[in-house]
Design an enzyme around this catalytic site. Sequence first.
Site, PDB file in Angstrom:
ATOM      1  CB  CYS A   1     -36.619  -7.519  -1.968  1.00 10.43           C
ATOM      2  SG  CYS A   1     -38.316  -6.968  -1.962  1.00 10.43           S
TER       3      CYS A   1
ATOM      4  CB  CYS B   1     -40.819  -7.388   2.531  1.00 13.80           C
ATOM      5  SG  CYS B   1     -40.902  -7.012   0.773  1.00 13.80           S
TER       6      CYS B   1
ATOM      7  CE1 TYR C   1     -52.982  44.892  -7.655  1.00 11.49           C
ATOM      8  CE2 TYR C   1     -51.112  44.412  -6.241  1.00 11.49           C
ATOM      9  CZ  TYR C   1     -52.217  45.182  -6.548  1.00 11.49           C
ATOM     10  OH  TYR C   1     -52.541  46.234  -5.730  1.00 11.49           O
TER      11      TYR C   1
ATOM     12  CB  CYS D   1     -38.704 -10.777  -0.285  1.00 11.34           C
ATOM     13  SG  CYS D   1     -38.138  -9.481   0.817  1.00 11.34           S
TER      14      CYS D   1
ATOM     15  CE  LYS E   1     -60.037  29.218  -0.596  1.00 13.81           C
ATOM     16  NZ  LYS E   1     -58.664  28.862  -0.608  1.00 13.81           N
TER      17      LYS E   1
ATOM     18  CB  CYS F   1     -38.060  -4.493   2.080  1.00 15.28           C
ATOM     19  SG  CYS F   1     -37.335  -6.117   1.789  1.00 15.28           S
TER      20      CYS F   1
ATOM     21  CD  GLU G   1     -57.351  38.872 -12.335  1.00 13.73           C
ATOM     22  OE1 GLU G   1     -56.541  38.250 -11.605  1.00 13.73           O
ATOM     23  OE2 GLU G   1     -57.329  40.090 -12.488  1.00 13.73           O
TER      24      GLU G   1
ATOM     25  CE  LYS H   1     -57.584  32.809  -3.592  1.00 10.32           C
ATOM     26  NZ  LYS H   1     -56.633  31.793  -3.236  1.00 10.32           N
TER      27      LYS H   1
ATOM     28  CG  ASP I   1     -54.596  25.880  -5.381  1.00  9.91           C
ATOM     29  OD1 ASP I   1     -53.990  26.557  -4.545  1.00  9.91           O
ATOM     30  OD2 ASP I   1     -55.145  24.796  -5.123  1.00  9.91           O
TER      31      ASP I   1
HETATM   32  S1  IVH Z   1     -54.959  39.338  -6.369  1.00 13.86           S
HETATM   33  C1  IVH Z   1     -54.068  42.678  -3.365  1.00 13.86           C
HETATM   34  N1  IVH Z   1     -55.558  37.544  -8.202  1.00 13.86           N
HETATM   35  O1  IVH Z   1     -54.487  34.255  -3.843  1.00 13.86           O
HETATM   36  C2  IVH Z   1     -54.543  41.618  -4.283  1.00 13.86           C
HETATM   37  N2  IVH Z   1     -54.541  36.776  -6.200  1.00 13.86           N
HETATM   38  O2  IVH Z   1     -55.313  35.391  -0.908  1.00 13.86           O
HETATM   39  C3  IVH Z   1     -53.603  40.496  -4.403  1.00 13.86           C
HETATM   40  N3  IVH Z   1     -54.100  34.364  -6.160  1.00 13.86           N
HETATM   41  O3  IVH Z   1     -51.646  34.290  -2.283  1.00 13.86           O
HETATM   42  C4  IVH Z   1     -54.104  39.221  -4.879  1.00 13.86           C
HETATM   43  N4  IVH Z   1     -54.918  33.917  -8.146  1.00 13.86           N
HETATM   44  O4  IVH Z   1     -51.175  34.478  -4.702  1.00 13.86           O
HETATM   45  C5  IVH Z   1     -55.036  37.757  -6.981  1.00 13.86           C
HETATM   46  N5  IVH Z   1     -56.124  36.092  -9.918  1.00 13.86           N
HETATM   47  C6  IVH Z   1     -55.595  36.304  -8.716  1.00 13.86           C
HETATM   48  C7  IVH Z   1     -55.064  35.256  -7.943  1.00 13.86           C
HETATM   49  C8  IVH Z   1     -54.552  35.533  -6.676  1.00 13.86           C
HETATM   50  C9  IVH Z   1     -54.344  33.418  -7.070  1.00 13.86           C
HETATM   51  C10 IVH Z   1     -53.513  34.095  -4.818  1.00 13.86           C
HETATM   52  C11 IVH Z   1     -52.421  35.036  -4.415  1.00 13.86           C
HETATM   53  C12 IVH Z   1     -52.541  35.131  -2.924  1.00 13.86           C
HETATM   54  C13 IVH Z   1     -53.910  34.642  -2.634  1.00 13.86           C
HETATM   55  C14 IVH Z   1     -54.731  35.767  -2.068  1.00 13.86           C
END
Ligand code: IVH
Length: 669
Positions: free
Chosen positions: A430, A406, A226, A409, A312, A424, A113, A115, A117
């Site tokens: 201004c 400023c 999850y 002005c 990452k 300012c 999946e 990640k 942000d």
């Molecule tokens: S699984 C026990 N899946 O990443 C497993 N986490 O360090 C729980 N996050 O703060 C995490 N995308 O909020 C999982 N596809 C994803 C995610 C994800 C972002 C974040 C999560 C957590 C951090 C994990």
Amino acid sequence: MIPKEVAARVKKLRETINRHNHLYYVEAKPEISDFEFDSLLSDLEALEKKYPELIDSTSPTQRVGSDISQGFEQVQHKTPMLSLGNTYSFEEITEFHNRIAKALATPWQYVCELKYDGTAIGITYKNGRLHRAVTRGDGTQGDDVTANVKTIRSIPLVLNGNDFPDEFEVRGEIFMPHAVFNEINEKRLRNGEQPFANPRNAAAGTLKQLNPKVVAERKLDCLVYYVLGDNLPLNNHYEKLQKAKEWGFKIPNSIKHCNTLNEVFDFISHWESEREKLPYDTDGVVIKVNRFDQQEQLGFTAKIPRWAIAYKYKTEQASTKLLSVTYQVGRTGAITPVANLAPVQLAGTTVRRASLHNADQIELLNLHVGDTVFVEKGGEIIPKIIGVDTTLRPINSEPYKYITHCPECSTELVRLDGEAKHYCPNQAGCPPQLKGRVIHFTSRKAMNIDGLGEETIELLFANNLVHDIADLYDLTYEQLLKLDRFAQKSAENAINGIEKSKQMPFPKVLFGLGIRYVGETTARTLATHFDLLSKLKQATFDELILVDEVGERIAQSIVDFFASQKNIELIDRLAKAGLTLEMETAEGNTKSNILNGQSVVISGKFSSVSRDELKELIVKHGGKNTSAISKSTNLLIAGENMGPAKLKKATELGIKIISENDFFTLIKS
Ligand code: IVH
């Protein structure tokens, strides 16, 4: 008694709205127009207003967020919210894979999946209805942010289907989409406010807002990754997520089964560039063992699961030459320094400017004239300077000195104690402040004057036709027609727009005045509390800080505003022009006179009505709703979690305190 057909209609409306809400916010496949959607919602609102007994905390009308300011209650997570092991290298993923191979006797499959942000959230559902949403906090306990989370349209308040466990939790990531982030930051910059550094900060900051109405406006979104809770005949993560999708959660299509390590690497490589096209930030890939029995066998270390790992992506950085630092002046006089850079390619766009936020930031970076700087764009839209390549610093180059005057002005700048920004103080002369105030006054959330955009206002200033907001009301059709931009129709539109704005309610006018720190919500609170602008004008600092949500900073700013003779003259001119400077009375809208002239304060959360509705009921029964407790208060309606200071003061003053239920009994009598 509620007529049967009304209850049925309300139920049907809720179901229809929930379905269209899901089609729009989760599936991005709307079937009806916004207008049709809004009419359904307003039909439901009207019925709920007429039959307050029907109001339900999971009705789609409750998404707008109430004005209740809530402190956040700390809640223990039933299952701790753990983090993931991080890696930046394929070697470490191979090691992760080898560890699993050692521990598992049977073949396994991964689910990859993205990640997402943003900021993590755990949302509990009971009997298919959203029960509670809690932030990650320290992993063991977090803040109860349910009221805020309910404003997020992609999170179902009521689940689809009927095959969900009685009680379970989903975990996901709350984020701010790029488009929303851009819009908010542009506005913040225009208003001289500090922009959010990136969508993640913006989302996390928004979720901790005390006012759910503000959260609703910020249009957050949520992706679920999850699902906890048993009692489902599913033995793996992938199918559970697909099930959650059926229940109404937003689960992206990017999720994929991967059978081999090479497929995992392909997934990572594919999304490294593709993710740039997504409307939200991602910072990596999460690799999870799919089957629950295998997850269980692998188990957890003290902090992280052994069955999952996060890869990452390195954030994109570039180095470029800092050409100059310039300074923008916002409508409130706040100064924002901007770094002008030699154009450089970064995450698919050409970067020419980066925000430097304030003087401390420049000092922290120790920026010198002629420096080469590192710029980073971890998905965020406004790139930031994260450091200086001192190896390339020209010999004898001087550190940047923050301006003292400023740039527009030449007035000497001030910096108030505890404030990050310089200001300012020349509010009266201004140019960007003068123009900014008129632009703010005419903007959609204030007076909403059609036909007067930013460029037109610039033109009116350039032609000496407008110097302040009151001048707008002296403009004539003939004056506009003489200007380049205007033809008959557009001049008529502008004049009509200005005329129409005289009908705008008092809170909008008050917000439009642009008093520093008086945002939309504070303006509404002040207008309701003081009723008349003339009363607010005379209010002392001590009276002001007793008003709900008004702190010392706001109170002082209001006192300063009305201490200026220029502002008083401006308001006199607005009054002469016929603007609405008082709240409308509720005459003709009265239900009873049981509260005859009594001054009623409400405090805390109410279960059967919103605060706004309660305020309306007070007025309809002849009472007057006031925000602060004083000697003249007759009655206090105490909701859940009311502030201890209010309770103490009310008790000391001997004010009658009643509950929400007592109030309803009273008005029914
Ligand atoms: S699984 C026990 N899946 O990443 C497993 N986490 O360090 C729980 N996050 O703060 C995490 N995308 O909020 C999982 N596809 C994803 C995610 C994800 C972002 C974040 C999560 C957590 C951090 C994990």
